[in-house]
Design an enzyme around this catalytic site. Sequence first.
Site: not given
Ligand code: GLA
Length: 420
Positions: A47, A137, A140, A184
Site C-alpha cells: 500500500t 522481506g 536488510s 522501510d
Molecule cells: C517492499 C518495499 C516496500 C513495500 C513492500 C510491500 O518491502 O520496499 O516499500 O512496498 O515491499 O508492502
Amino acid sequence: MIHHAASAGSDDRNQAGLVKTFEAHFDGLPTHRSRAPGRVNLIGEHTDYNHLPVLPMALQRSVRIVLRPRDDDLVRVVNVDPEFEPVEFRIDDDIPPATAGHWGNYVRAPAQHLARRFGVARGFDGVLDSDVPVASGLSSSAALVCAVGLALERISELGVDAQTLADEMAEAERYVGTRGGGMDQAISMTALEGHASRIDFAPLRLQPIPVPPEWRFVVADSLKRAEKSGAARTAYNQRTVECREALDGVGAELVRRGVLESAPVGYPELRDGVGWDEALSAGEGVLDDVLLKRFRHEVTEARRVEEAQAALLRGSAETFGALMDASHESLRSDYEVSSPDLDLLVSMARDAGALGARLTGAGFGGCIVALSDTAHADGVIEELARRYYDGRGVSGRLEDRLFVARPSAGASFDLLGAQP
Ligand code: GLA
C-alpha cells in the site's frame, strides 16, 4: 523448549570483533558507530507506493558499522561476512555502480544521493556487519542504506532530522534500480522501542503506537529468497503499474458518473473524495478482472490498517490476528504475491495456535509474521521448527530464520564507547 528462539539481536553481538576487524584493515581505531534496524511489517502490504498507510515495527536485528571519518571523499567499507567483498569509491554526484545486485551499490546509493542533495563530500573507513536476514522481506537493504546514509549525514554535520533523512533514503534507493514506497526507510530511521508505527505518506507522517508487552510477533522465513532483482522485482513493478491503471479507470468512471468533477491524483484523494464504498462500486463497474482484484486489495488493506491500528490501541489481539489473516488472504487471492511455501507457513502457524498470520514484505518468498500471546509463542515456534524446518536443510542457525520480533528502536549514530 526452544528458548533461544527469542533471538540474539544486534545488541548482543560482540562489538570487539568489529573493532578488531577495523584495526586489521585500517590503521588505528574506529571512532563512531552507525546502526539501522530491519523491520517487520505487521499490516498494510503493498500500500505504501500508493500512499496508503502501513503499520510496521523495527526489529532487534540491524546493520551496524564501526567507522572513522576521513578528511577526504573516499568511502571504504569492509563487510565482516567474507561473502561480500570490500567496497571502495569516492563520493560524487555520479558514482559508477558495481554490477547489478552487488551489495556495494547499497553503500553507494546514499553517498551519491547526499552528494547531489546536500553536497556531502566527506567519506569514512568502516567495518560493517548485519544480522538482518538478506532477501527475506525484512528490509536488510533499507537497513544498509539507512546506516550508511546516517553515518554520512552525521559526519558532515548536516543537521537533517530523522524523518527527512528517511524520505531522502527512500529516494536514494533508486540508485539500485528499485523504488519501494518508503515504508522501510521510514520505520528504520524513526522507530521507537516498544512501539509499532502507523505511517502515512506524501507527506510522511508517523504515529508510534505501543505494542502490548504480552503480544508476540513470530517471524518465520520460508527459506525462499525474495530477491529485489529478477522476477520478484518485475512482478513488484507490475503491481505498481496495475494500481495506477486501476486508479485511472475508477477515477474516469466516477467523473463519468458525475460523482467527481476531475479524476483523483492518488489513492488518498480518491478515499477522501468519495469514500471506499463508492470507489469500489465504480471499480466493479469498469475494471477488468485483474485490475479489480488489485484495486480491491488496496481498498480492503487500507481499511484493515485503520482497524488494526484501533485494535492495537485497545489491545485486542484477537481482532488484530483476524485482520492479519484477512490481509494474507487478500494478498494471496487478489494481489497474487504469495507462494505455496508462504501459504503453508501461515496455515501451520495458525494450527499451532497463532491468533493470525500473514506474509510480510513484498512476498514472492521471504517471511511470514504470526501474532501470538506469551503463553503460546514457544508452542508456535516449536511447531514450525518441527513441521516446516525439519528436513529442509536450514543453512546457518535456525534462530536467524525463526524468531520473536521485539519492537525496537530506529537508527542511531554515536561515539564508540558512549552507547550503553
Ligand atoms: C517492499 C518495499 C516496500 C513495500 C513492500 C510491500 O518491502 O520496499 O516499500 O512496498 O515491499 O508492502
